[in-house]
Motif scaffolding. Structure first.
Motif, PDB file in Angstrom:
ATOM      1  N   ARG A 173      -4.556   9.441  -3.830  1.00 46.40           N
ATOM      2  CA  ARG A 173      -3.458  10.431  -3.796  1.00 46.40           C
ATOM      3  C   ARG A 173      -2.592  10.291  -5.044  1.00 46.40           C
ATOM      4  N   ALA A 174      -2.284   9.049  -5.404  1.00 52.98           N
ATOM      5  CA  ALA A 174      -1.413   8.824  -6.572  1.00 52.98           C
ATOM      6  C   ALA A 174      -2.104   9.241  -7.867  1.00 52.98           C
ATOM      7  N   ILE A 187       0.872  -1.177   0.000  1.00 52.57           N
ATOM      8  CA  ILE A 187       0.000   0.000   0.000  1.00 52.57           C
ATOM      9  C   ILE A 187       0.904   1.220   0.000  1.00 52.57           C
ATOM     10  N   ASP A 188       0.675   2.092  -0.960  1.00 50.92           N
ATOM     11  CA  ASP A 188       1.486   3.302  -1.095  1.00 50.92           C
ATOM     12  C   ASP A 188       2.973   2.974  -1.227  1.00 50.92           C
ATOM     13  N   ASN A 224      -1.963  -0.967  -5.587  1.00 49.91           N
ATOM     14  CA  ASN A 224      -2.002  -1.364  -4.179  1.00 49.91           C
ATOM     15  C   ASN A 224      -2.763  -2.686  -4.070  1.00 49.91           C
ATOM     16  N   ASP A 246       4.805   5.142  -6.220  1.00 52.68           N
ATOM     17  CA  ASP A 246       4.097   4.597  -5.060  1.00 52.68           C
ATOM     18  C   ASP A 246       2.606   4.934  -5.137  1.00 52.68           C
ATOM     19  N   GLY A 247       1.776   3.996  -4.740  1.00 53.46           N
ATOM     20  CA  GLY A 247       0.338   4.238  -4.668  1.00 53.46           C
ATOM     21  C   GLY A 247      -0.412   3.982  -5.964  1.00 53.46           C
ATOM     22  N   ALA A 268      -4.462   5.813  -0.746  1.00 51.70           N
ATOM     23  CA  ALA A 268      -3.154   5.857  -1.419  1.00 51.70           C
ATOM     24  C   ALA A 268      -3.343   5.944  -2.935  1.00 51.70           C
ATOM     25  N   ALA A 269      -4.253   5.131  -3.451  1.00 57.03           N
ATOM     26  CA  ALA A 269      -4.496   5.134  -4.897  1.00 57.03           C
ATOM     27  C   ALA A 269      -5.067   6.487  -5.337  1.00 57.03           C
ATOM     28  N   THR A 276      -5.407   4.614 -11.359  1.00 52.38           N
ATOM     29  CA  THR A 276      -4.644   3.923 -10.321  1.00 52.38           C
ATOM     30  C   THR A 276      -5.518   2.775  -9.813  1.00 52.38           C
TER      31      THR A 276
END
Ligand code: TXE
Length: 495
Positions: free
Chosen positions: A55-56, A11-12, A205, A201-202, A52-53, A174
């Motif tokens: 944000r990415a 994750i992330d 996930n 990152d992210g 996280a996804a 994402t």
């Protein structure tokens, strides 16, 4: 006792256990024993992965990246999967019990999806719209939907993930992956390659755990734009209903009860091989299983006896061994379901011509095997002909002519695939037109490709995977209007 291997989620960009610190075992269908442990995630992990996804998707390197750069990452990932195909396939076999030969072939083929969609990433184009309004410039942009939740089943975990992941990433989405609780290990192993390929990152996930527990948290999360699901039709319908509450996009690839139709002008030995591969390969655990074999009455006895003779020799055993032809059923509940349908068929009056039992051969007792099973005397209104068994159970249904074959084939709530075996060019062309199914094979069965759209009619699903069509499932269109006039006209009149 040696400790079991542990796989962690990503994750992330960070590998991690579950928020609760709990683990659950994953079992080997050939030995019946636990061979690894997985993080037992709950709503907190699902939320962390979606955040996280999200944000990415909206910030950082991913949305700033050119489509060409995205495509290169995808192609690189494809190369890494090719490099590690053998190891990934071995993990899959430990989890799902399918033949190593089949899984190695399948995993070696997966890079094609990443290469194909890597190539497609920078060919996503909007259009300039001819304007009927003076001094107006109008164009469209094709934009990614956002965060995609990919929910995958246990029969072909990485292949069915690739069908979702490659087009989703090519489109710029994402992803949060929820693999089946029975077969999560290969997906978690893949995450190391996604990191190595250089995805920010992210962007991808994972959340492992039980569908009933974390499914709703993922599907109903307000920051999820789309669910790409492969699984059973009951779960698919629940996911669809939940997604509807927030008007989310879905693709659903659900079950099937595919008709494999043999006409009396076919090459009979080829058709028999096609029927065998349609139902006994992968122990019948494929959505495209040709579980209803429709045979023209004049050749029905001949086809039946040849089928029984070939299927009788199928070698059951350790899926890791090259000589094994039929492996175990992937999960214990699934074996119970298959045995239950065999009882139902007997009670409905179908004749069991082969198999129908748990094999008693030495060396098989610890695994979840079911003998290759053939039923004759089946009519299309029996439950064995109407409901998805998802196991090595074939129903033979005779027919008299083309119209009757079409009527029986189409008399199903499903419409995933169909097969036609014929020597007639006319039939080879007209039968696919008449069959209500998303894929029709003529004189072959079980062919799929990254180039060819795949999906269901009727209750077999919504949307298409593979081919150019699939990338559309992860895009939406924005129309932009730019006024080129030096002043804005009458504000009370629509332009
Ligand atoms: O599938 P489920 P199951 C068919 C086959 C089989 C039947 C049941 O007939 O016998 O489905 O299999 C996740 N919200 N197919 O029970 O439940 C689950 O964790 C969100 C056909 O194993 O559909 C897994 O990741 N997700 C099929 C995925 O859904 C949920 C392949 C599929 O599991 C959820 C497999 C929920 N409420 C089975 N509940 C095909 N089309 O190839 C579960 N999941």
């Amino acid at each position: 006792m040696t400790a079991l291997a542990r796989f962690e989620n990503t994750i992330d960009g960070r590998t991690q256990p579950s928020a609760s610190g709990r683990w659950f075992p994953t079992l080997n269908p050939y030995t019946g024993a636990a061979w690894a442990e997985l993080p037992w995630c709950d709503g907190a992990d699902a939320d962390a992965a979606v955040e996280a996804a999200h944000r990415a998707f909206i910030s950082g390197d991913w949305p700033a990246m050119t489509a060409t750069a995205r495509g290169k990452l995808l192609r690189h990932l494809g190369d890494l999967i090719a490099r590690d195909a053998q190891a990934l396939a071995e993990i899959e076999v430990r989890d799902n019990g399918k033949l190593l030969a089949e899984m190695v072939g399948q995993v070696r083929y997966i890079p094609e999806w990443f290469h194909y969609y890597g190539g497609l990433a920078d060919k996503i184009e909007g259009a300039v719209i001819p304007s009927d309004k003076p001094q107006m410039f109008t164009y469209t942009r094709r934009e990614p939907l956002g965060v995609v939740v990919a929910i995958t089943p246990w029969n072909s975990p990485l292949l069915l993930l690739a069908w979702k992941l490659a087009p989703a990433l090519a489109a710029g989405c994402t992803v949060v992956i929820k693999p089946s609780e029975f077969t999560s290990c290969s997906t978690l192993a893949l995450m190391a390659l996604i990191k190595e390929a250089g995805f920010p990152d992210g962007v991808v996930n994972t959340v492992t755990g039980f569908g009933a527990e974390i499914g709703a948290a993922l599907v109903s999360h307000p920051k999820v734009a789309k669910i790409a699901f492969t699984g059973g039709d009951a779960t698919g319908a629940a996911v669809y209903a939940q997604a509807a509450q927030q008007i989310k996009h879905v693709t659903l690839e659900l079950g099937g009860k595919s008709a494999n139709i043999i006409f009396d002008d076919a090459q009979i030995d080829d058709a028999v091989r096609g029927a065998i591969s349609g139902i006994f390969a992968a122990s019948g655990q494929t959505c495209i299983a040709g579980s209803r074999l429709l045979v023209q009455r004049r050749i029905c006895d001949e086809v039946t006896s040849k089928l029984v003779a070939v299927a009788r020799t199928a070698k059951l055993g350790d899926p890791m061994q090259a000589t094994t032809q039929v492996g175990p059923i992937t999960t214990q509940p699934q074996r119970e379901k298959v045995l239950g349908y065999i009882d139902i068929a007997r009670n409905e009056g179908a004749t069991c011509l082969l198999g129908g039992r748990i094999p008693d051969a030495p060396g098989l007792a610890q695994g979840w095997f079911v003998e290759p099973t053939i039923f004759g005397g089946v009519s299309n209104d029996m439950r064995i002909a109407r409901e998805e068994v998802f196991g090595p159970v074939l129903s033979i249904i005779p027919f008299d002519d083309e119209d009757e074959a079409v009527a029986i084939a189409n008399d199903s709530i499903y419409g995933l695939a169909a097969g036609v075996w014929t020597g007639s060019i006319r039939r080879a062309i007209t039968m696919p037109d008449r069959l209500r199914a998303g894929t029709v094979w003529v004189n072959t069965y079980r062919a799929v490709s990254y180039l060819a759209p795949f999906g269901g009619y009727k209750k077999s699903g919504i949307g298409r995977e593979s081919g150019k069509a699939a990338i559309e499932e992860y895009l939406q269109t924005k129309t932009v209007w730019i006024n080129l006039a030096s002043s804005v006209p009458d504000p009370f009149v629509m332009r």
